[in-house]
Design an enzyme around this catalytic site. Sequence first.
Site, PDB file in Angstrom:
ATOM      1  N   GLU A  48      -4.794   2.368  -3.920  1.00  0.00           N
ATOM      2  CA  GLU A  48      -3.516   2.454  -4.010  1.00  0.00           C
ATOM      3  C   GLU A  48      -2.886   1.281  -3.418  1.00  0.00           C
ATOM      4  OE1 GLU A  48      -4.800   4.499   0.006  1.00  0.00           O
ATOM      5  OE2 GLU A  48      -5.426   4.358  -1.983  1.00  0.00           O
TER       6      GLU A  48
ATOM      7  N   ASP B  66      -2.614   9.713 -10.310  1.00  0.00           N
ATOM      8  CA  ASP B  66      -2.481   8.560 -11.383  1.00  0.00           C
ATOM      9  C   ASP B  66      -1.021   8.274 -11.787  1.00  0.00           C
ATOM     10  OD1 ASP B  66      -5.219   8.400 -11.146  1.00  0.00           O
ATOM     11  OD2 ASP B  66      -5.789   9.580 -12.874  1.00  0.00           O
TER      12      ASP B  66
ATOM     13  N   ASN C  57      -3.099  13.161  -3.486  1.00  0.00           N
ATOM     14  CA  ASN C  57      -4.527  13.404  -4.142  1.00  0.00           C
ATOM     15  C   ASN C  57      -4.927  14.665  -3.812  1.00  0.00           C
ATOM     16  OD1 ASN C  57      -4.612  11.548  -6.014  1.00  0.00           O
ATOM     17  ND2 ASN C  57      -5.642   9.958  -4.622  1.00  0.00           N
TER      18      ASN C  57
ATOM     19  N   ASP D  15       0.870  -1.258   0.017  1.00  0.00           N
ATOM     20  CA  ASP D  15       0.162  -0.047   0.166  1.00  0.00           C
ATOM     21  C   ASP D  15       0.978   0.929  -0.009  1.00  0.00           C
ATOM     22  OD1 ASP D  15      -2.844   0.974   0.867  1.00  0.00           O
ATOM     23  OD2 ASP D  15      -1.624   2.068   1.879  1.00  0.00           O
TER      24      ASP D  15
END
Length: 597
Positions: free
Chosen positions: A515, A489, A480, A472
Site C-alpha cells: 500500500e 485492490d 483487507n 502509505d
Amino acid sequence: MLHSLTSRIVFVGSIVSVNLICLSGLLLSASNSMIASFEWNSHKQKITEIVSETLSDLREAQAEERGYLLTTDPSFAKDFDDRVASALSKVNILEQLVQDNPVQHERAQSLQIATNERIDTLTKQIALARQGRFDEARSRVVIGQGRVDMAIIVQKADEIRQTEQELLIAREATARAHVNWNRKLVIGGCLIIVLLVNGLLFIVLNGMRRSISLIVHAMSDFGNGNRTVRVNEQMGCTEFDMLAQGYNTMADRLDAAMQAQEASDLKLHKANTELKRNNEAMELLGEMAHRLQAARTSEELAAIICAFVPRVLPGIPGALYTHNHTTNQLERIAQWGNASVGCDSLLPSDCWALRLGQSHSVSTPGGDVTCQHVACDVSTYHCEPLFASGEVVGLLYLQSTVEEENRFRLVALVENIASALVNQNLQKDLRDQTIHDPLTGLFNRRYMEESLKAEIATATRDDTALGLIMADIDHFKHINDEFGHDAGDMVLRTIACEIQNSFRSHDIVCRFGGEEFLIITTSHPLETLIQRTESLRSSLSKLELHYNGQSLGKTTMSFGIAMWDKALHHTASDIIRQADAALYQAKKDGRNRIVVA
C-alpha cells in the site's frame, strides 16, 4: 520435238518436286528439333528451380526451428511442418526429373538422402522443443552438426545446378548451330530452286516466262524477310502449279516455325523481365523487413514504410493504418505519394475489406460499393486488410488499383507489414508489462529506481530541485481483513488514480510496494511540494469508498517528503531512506499527516 520438250519439262519438274519435298522434310525436321530443344531447356530450368526451392524450404524450416528454440514462442515454427513437407515433395520430384541422366540421378538420390537426414534432425529438435525440452534441443543445435549437414546439402545442390547449367549452355550452342544450318538450308534450297526454274526458262516456251517470274519474285521476297508472300495465281501448267503449291507449303511451315520461335523468345523475355522485377522487389522487401524488425517506435516504422512502399509499388499513393484495440479504431501512422491520402482514423465498419475479411478494390466509378472512409473525389482505390492470428492489426489503403503483375509484390508487402505491426505491438505490451504495475497502472518499483538515478544525475548537473514523496495508506490491513482483498485492490486503484491526477504528467508516480506509493517530482520548491501533497491528503480524507454496497469508511494517507541535496551521496537509496524515515515519523505521530525530512 514436242515429246522431247515435254520429257525435259517432266524431268526438270520431277527434280524440282523432289528437291522441294526434301527441303520441306528437312525444314520440318529442323522445326521439330528446335521445338524439342525448347522443351529440353524448359525441363532443365525446372530442375534448377526445384533445387533452389528445396534449399529455400530447408533454410526456412531451419530458421523457424532456430527462432522457436531461441524465443520458445510456438508462432515462430507455425509453418515448420509445411516447409518440411514442401522440401520432401520437391526433392522427390527432382529425383523423378533427372532419371534420364544417370549421373544427375545419382546426385539427386544423394541429395534426397541428405535432405531426409537433415529434416529428420530438425524434426527431432522441434519435437523436443514442443515437449518443453528446449535446453536439450538447443544443445543439439550448439554441436554444429546442422551447419555441416546444410553445407553438404548446399554442395550437392550446387553440383546438380552446375551440371544442369553446363548442359543447358551446351544445348543452347547446339540450338544456335541448328538455326544457322536452317538458315543455310533455306538459302541453299532457294538457290537450287531458282537455278532449276532458270534452267526451265531455257527449255519451255516464252509463254511460261510470267509463271517463272512470279515464283522467283515470291521466293526473293521471302528470302528478304517478307514471310507473308505466297504464289496464289494459276501458272497455266500443272508442274508449275505443283511447284507453287510446294513453295506455299514450305513458306507456311517455315513461317509457322519462325512465329513459334519468336513467340517462345518473347515469352522467355517477358518471363526474364518479370523475374528480374520480382527479384528486385524481393530485395527491397527483404531490406524493408530487416528494418521493420529493428523498429522500436511507431515513428520509426512509419518512416520505413514511407521509404520502401513507394519503391515496391511505384506510382501508387497510399496510407497505413494500425488498429487501436482501446478505441476500436484504425489510426493512420504513415502516408506516401500524396499529402491528402486517406483520413486520419476510421472505424472497422467503415471499410468493406475489414468487413469481408479480404481485399476490396474499386477500379471504375460505380463498379462496386465504396468504403465510407474513402473521399468522394476518389474513383479508384484498393484496401488490403492486415491480419495476424485471425485478428485485425491494420489496413493498407492504396489510392489506385493494383495490376496483376504487382499482386505478388502486394502479397509479400502485406505479410511483412502485418508481421512488423504484430512485432511492435508485442514489444509495446512487453515494455508496458516491464515498467507498469498491473493492478494500479502506475510505474513499478523497477522503473522508479532507474528514473530516480537519472533524475538525481540531472539535478546534480543542472542544480535543479528534486523532491521525493513516500505515501502509505493508513490502516490498509484492516480493509483487507474486514472486507477482503478485492476491496483492498479497489481502494489501491482508486487512490492510485487520485495521486496520478494530483501531479503533473512529467512527475513520476510509482507503486513502491503493497500500500506504499512513491512520487518523484522535479522543479518544485519545497513549499509548493508541501501544498500539492496537502491538497492530495485533504481530498483523500474526504473520499467515501464503497464495495458491494458496503461502506469502507474514511481512507487517509500519511506522507513523508524528502528533498535532494548535493551533500547526499549520488545514490537513490539515501533520498529514499530520508523519505521513508519521514513517513515513519508521520505514522508515529498519528497518521493522516505530512512530515518533511
